[in-house]
Design an enzyme around this catalytic site. Structure first.
Site, PDB file in Angstrom:
ATOM      1  N   HIS A 184       0.900  -1.044   0.096  1.00 26.78           N
ATOM      2  CA  HIS A 184       0.084   0.126  -0.082  1.00 26.78           C
ATOM      3  C   HIS A 184       0.879   1.236  -0.034  1.00 26.78           C
ATOM      4  O   HIS A 184       1.763   1.414   0.785  1.00 26.78           O
ATOM      5  CB  HIS A 184      -0.853  -0.126   1.154  1.00 26.78           C
ATOM      6  N   GLU A 187       2.024   3.420   2.983  1.00 26.90           N
ATOM      7  CA  GLU A 187       2.704   2.711   4.243  1.00 26.90           C
ATOM      8  C   GLU A 187       4.192   2.707   4.032  1.00 26.90           C
ATOM      9  O   GLU A 187       5.008   1.719   3.973  1.00 26.90           O
ATOM     10  CB  GLU A 187       1.978   1.451   4.353  1.00 26.90           C
ATOM     11  N   HIS A 319       2.769  -4.109   6.887  1.00 24.82           N
ATOM     12  CA  HIS A 319       1.909  -2.955   6.635  1.00 24.82           C
ATOM     13  C   HIS A 319       1.996  -1.884   7.774  1.00 24.82           C
ATOM     14  O   HIS A 319       2.529  -2.264   8.743  1.00 24.82           O
ATOM     15  CB  HIS A 319       0.393  -3.406   6.721  1.00 24.82           C
ATOM     16  N   GLU A 392       1.167  -5.200  10.917  1.00 24.49           N
ATOM     17  CA  GLU A 392       0.801  -3.879  11.175  1.00 24.49           C
ATOM     18  C   GLU A 392       1.434  -3.241  12.029  1.00 24.49           C
ATOM     19  O   GLU A 392       1.278  -3.474  13.206  1.00 24.49           O
ATOM     20  CB  GLU A 392      -0.815  -3.916  11.536  1.00 24.49           C
TER      21      GLU A 392
END
Length: 444
Positions: A184, A187, A319, A392
């Site tokens: 993404h 990020e 991420h 994450e």
């Protein structure tokens, strides 16, 4: 059924306001025009909104089914990225949205450089600097590192894999670990994670016993930047655009980009866990692996099948943000499903929880947040039987920087994952050791 009702309502809303409302303005003047030209107010970058009163995965999945990305989950709130049209749609569904501050203040033109980070975040690496740092590390450690260009992005940038092993030039019969970063665009901290790992493995080999053993006993693949086009677009003006997708065109639409982490070829588009609308942050693409970057990486992974056996046994896809350790499946809320036994699930959870105890993240099955389909972790396990996790990274909330934490935290937050990464590498020869079933699954 609830998700289907929301999806049908979404389709009706979309017809009422025009099919091609934008997440952002077209990236180039030459992009094809939508059937119904959107109002100027809708041609804008996404913003973040807090939604109160959502506490169950089904409620969050219904929100995600509108095509917004869910960026942050708390006990009774979620934070989403949405454009103005999507925000109207969410309000029409009964949600109250609280706008959150933009990621960075507007900078004077004289302070910004094209395709670079704002001066206050100069510690982050742009694409040219990423390439130079990779080349520097490989040149400094040629005995254990080998760079391989495995393909090109839509715009022609290199997608690179760096192999780390004590005999990097040879294909040895050792368990392999896949470490991927930056699906993404916004990020960027994940790219810094990759560069940190290259430095750690290079500088600590022969000095640190765990690193040395990992390099000797494994073949480690670091893919630092899966979405270089989206990353460059996100900072193209010298400020932040909050761009998530890649930048490939969508035929028949003015709005570019596919959410790469909804484009993988396991249960792609199956379960209301992605969007069919090109304007949306979670647009799944025209077909599985239609994003060229996803196809490049999937082909690379498939290419690691030697003698009918997948050599890659485990991996982490990095991420931001929320500080979570996630494992599959994302397409179903069931702990087990076709292709995943109870022992598989228990091994995923045991290793995931141990890694989370190390880095302080919260461990859970991906769908405990909300349903997704076409994700890399689901594909790695469902298609290749690779134990794939998602990390994450920092922070836990928008208040601490969201997708754009200050560059002062880079070293602290990348080094925070050192032990967890080494744990996975050490477990990669037999993930079932974590549940006491090494003899059953891993004995020669």
């Amino acid at each position: 059924m609830r998700l289907r009702i929301r999806r049908d309502r979404r389709a009706a809303t979309a017809l009422a306001i025009g099919i091609a409302l934008a997440v952002a303005a077209p990236l180039t003047a030459g992009a094809s025009q939508p059937t119904h030209r959107p109002a100027a107010a809708d041609l804008e970058a996404v913003g973040q909104y807090e939604i109160q009163g959502t506490s169950a995965p089904a409620e969050r999945s219904a929100i995600a089914a509108t095509g917004v990305s869910i960026d942050e989950v708390k006990q009774h709130t979620v934070v989403v990225s949405a454009d103005r049209a999507q925000a109207r749609e969410l309000r029409a569904l009964g949600h109250t949205l609280k706008p959150l501050p933009a990621p960075s203040p507007k900078l004077p033109a004289s302070a910004a450089k094209a395709f670079d980070f704002p001066p206050t975040d100069a510690g982050y690496h742009n694409y040219a600097e990423i390439t130079a740092e990779i080349d520097r590390q490989v040149a400094a450690h040629p005995e254990i590192m080998r760079k391989q260009v495995i393909g090109k992005s839509y715009e022609g940038r290199d997608i690179v894999a760096v192999k780390i092993s004590d005999n990097a030039a040879a294909d040895e019969d050792e368990p392999e670990v896949l470490l991927t970063h930056h699906q993404h665009a916004r990020e960027h901290l994940t790219v810094e994670m990759a560069l940190y790992l290259l430095r750690e493995f290079g500088d600590d080999y022969g000095k640190d016993s765990r690193v040395t053993k990992a390099v000797k006993d494994r073949e480690i693949w670091v893919l630092p930047d899966l979405n270089p086009d989206g990353g460059a677009y996100d900072i193209a003006t010298g400020s932040y655009r909050s761009w998530r997708k890649n930048t490939q065109p969508n035929p028949g639409s003015a709005y570019r980009g596919t959410d790469m982490n909804r484009n993988w070829a396991h249960r792609w588009g199956c379960c209301d866990g992605s969007s069919v609308f090109p304007r949306d942050n979670t647009y799944r693409g025209a077909r599985a692996e239609s994003a060229p970057e996803v196809k490049v990486v999937a082909d690379f992974v498939r290419g690691r099948v030697v003698g009918g056996e997948q050599q890659i046994t485990a991996g982490i896809d990095f991420h931001t943000y929320s500080e979570l350790v996630l494992w599959p499946y994302g397409f179903t809320t069931s702990d087990t499903a076709p292709g995943m036994t109870q022992d598989d699930r228990d091994a995923f959870a045991a290793v995931g929880r141990k890694m989370a105890a190390s880095n302080g993240y919260k461990p859970m099955q991906s769908s405990d947040l909300y349903v997704t389909d076409g994700s890399i972790d689901d594909w790695l396990w469902g298609d290749q039987k690779v134990f794939g996790y998602t990390f994450e990274m920092y922070p836990t909330s928008n208040r601490d920087g969201g997708f754009y934490p200050p560059d002062e935290v880079i070293e602290r937050e990348t080094s925070r994952n050192r032990d967890a990464v080494l744990q996975l590498i050490e477990s990669a020869d037999c993930m079932y050791r974590s549940i006491g079933k090494e003899q059953q699954y891993c004995a020669d």
